[in-house]
Structure formats: C-alpha cells, structure tokens
Design a protein around this motif. Structure first.
Motif, short mmCIF file in Angstrom:
data_model
loop_
_atom_site.label_atom_id
_atom_site.label_comp_id
_atom_site.label_asym_id
_atom_site.label_seq_id
_atom_site.Cartn_x
_atom_site.Cartn_y
_atom_site.Cartn_z
N LYS A 40 -29.11 63.48 -26.62
CA LYS A 40 -29.64 62.61 -27.67
C LYS A 40 -28.49 62.12 -28.57
CE LYS A 40 -33.03 62.48 -31.40
NZ LYS A 40 -34.04 63.23 -32.14
N THR A 41 -27.57 63.00 -28.93
CA THR A 41 -26.44 62.62 -29.78
C THR A 41 -25.53 61.64 -29.05
OG1 THR A 41 -26.52 64.78 -30.85
CG2 THR A 41 -24.50 63.51 -31.12
N ARG A 42 -25.29 61.89 -27.75
CA ARG A 42 -24.46 60.97 -26.96
C ARG A 42 -25.10 59.59 -26.89
NH1 ARG A 42 -23.56 65.45 -23.07
NH2 ARG A 42 -25.33 64.57 -21.99
N THR A 43 -26.42 59.53 -26.73
CA THR A 43 -27.14 58.25 -26.67
C THR A 43 -27.02 57.51 -27.99
OG1 THR A 43 -28.70 59.19 -25.08
CG2 THR A 43 -29.38 57.18 -26.23
N ILE A 44 -27.19 58.21 -29.10
CA ILE A 44 -27.08 57.57 -30.42
C ILE A 44 -25.67 57.02 -30.63
CG2 ILE A 44 -27.06 58.05 -32.91
CD1 ILE A 44 -29.39 60.03 -32.37
#
Length: 117
Positions: free
Chosen positions: A7-11
């Motif tokens: 999720k953090t990588r996507t953001i």
C-alpha cells in the motif's frame, strides 16, 4: 530499515507519477524552447571528450601530464579551455594539430552546456 508494504509503495508510485505528469503538463511549452536535451548533452560530452583525446591529450600527456583531459575532469577545465582555444587562440599549439570546423563547433557547444564560463 524495514521494507515498505504494498500500500505504501503504491501511494509513493502514484505520488511520483502525479508530480511527473503535473510537471510535464506545466512545463510542456518550455520543453520545446529548451536549448539542449539531456541526451544531446550526454552525447555532446562524449564528442568533446573524443576531441580532447585525439587532439589535446596527445601533447598534454608529454608536456603537461597534470592537465590530461578525462571524462571526470573535463568540465573543471571548461573555462580555461574556452580562454586558451577561443579567446587567446593558443591551443592547439603549432601547425601540426588543427581542429576541424566540426571539432570547434563541438567544443563551443559543449562549453556552453557546462555552465562553467
């Protein structure tokens, strides 16, 4: 440091992509006015280095080995090269080695892109 979750990588990826797209859209008019593209600067540096290796370093290796031009130091000498080649016309020395019009043009373009003068 622990790895980032998906999720953090996507953001982060979406944020970077958004910044890139905004920047591209905002500066798209200026891009067409840019004097030199980065790829051209890179190849221009390579061409200038070829001139230094074939026309300058031949003498510098024998007579002034502390000022042999390399890819890593050539930008440091840009202002001095401009002065010696184009202002004072001291280099290349003698009649044995001459710069062609193409080589002169390459060096002038490279010097202006280094922002050293």
């Amino acid at each position: 440091m622990r790895p980032l979750n998906s999720k953090t990588r996507t953001i982060i990826a979406l944020t970077v992509a958004g910044i890139f797209l905004f920047s591209f859209q905002y500066h798209s008019e200026e891009i067409s006015k840019a004097p030199v593209w980065p790829v051209e600067v890179f190849s221009l540096k390579e061409e200038a280095l070829k001139v230094f290796q074939t026309k300058c370093n031949i003498c510098h290796q024998k007579r002034n080995p502390r000022k042999v031009f390399t890819e890593s130091n050539m930008a440091d000498y840009a202002a001095k090269i401009y002065e010696q080649v184009f202002v004072k016309k001291r280099m290349p020395k003698g009649n044995k080695i001459q710069l062609t019009e193409s080589e002169v043009s390459t060096l002038k373009k490279w010097i202006t892109t280094t922002n050293s003068i």
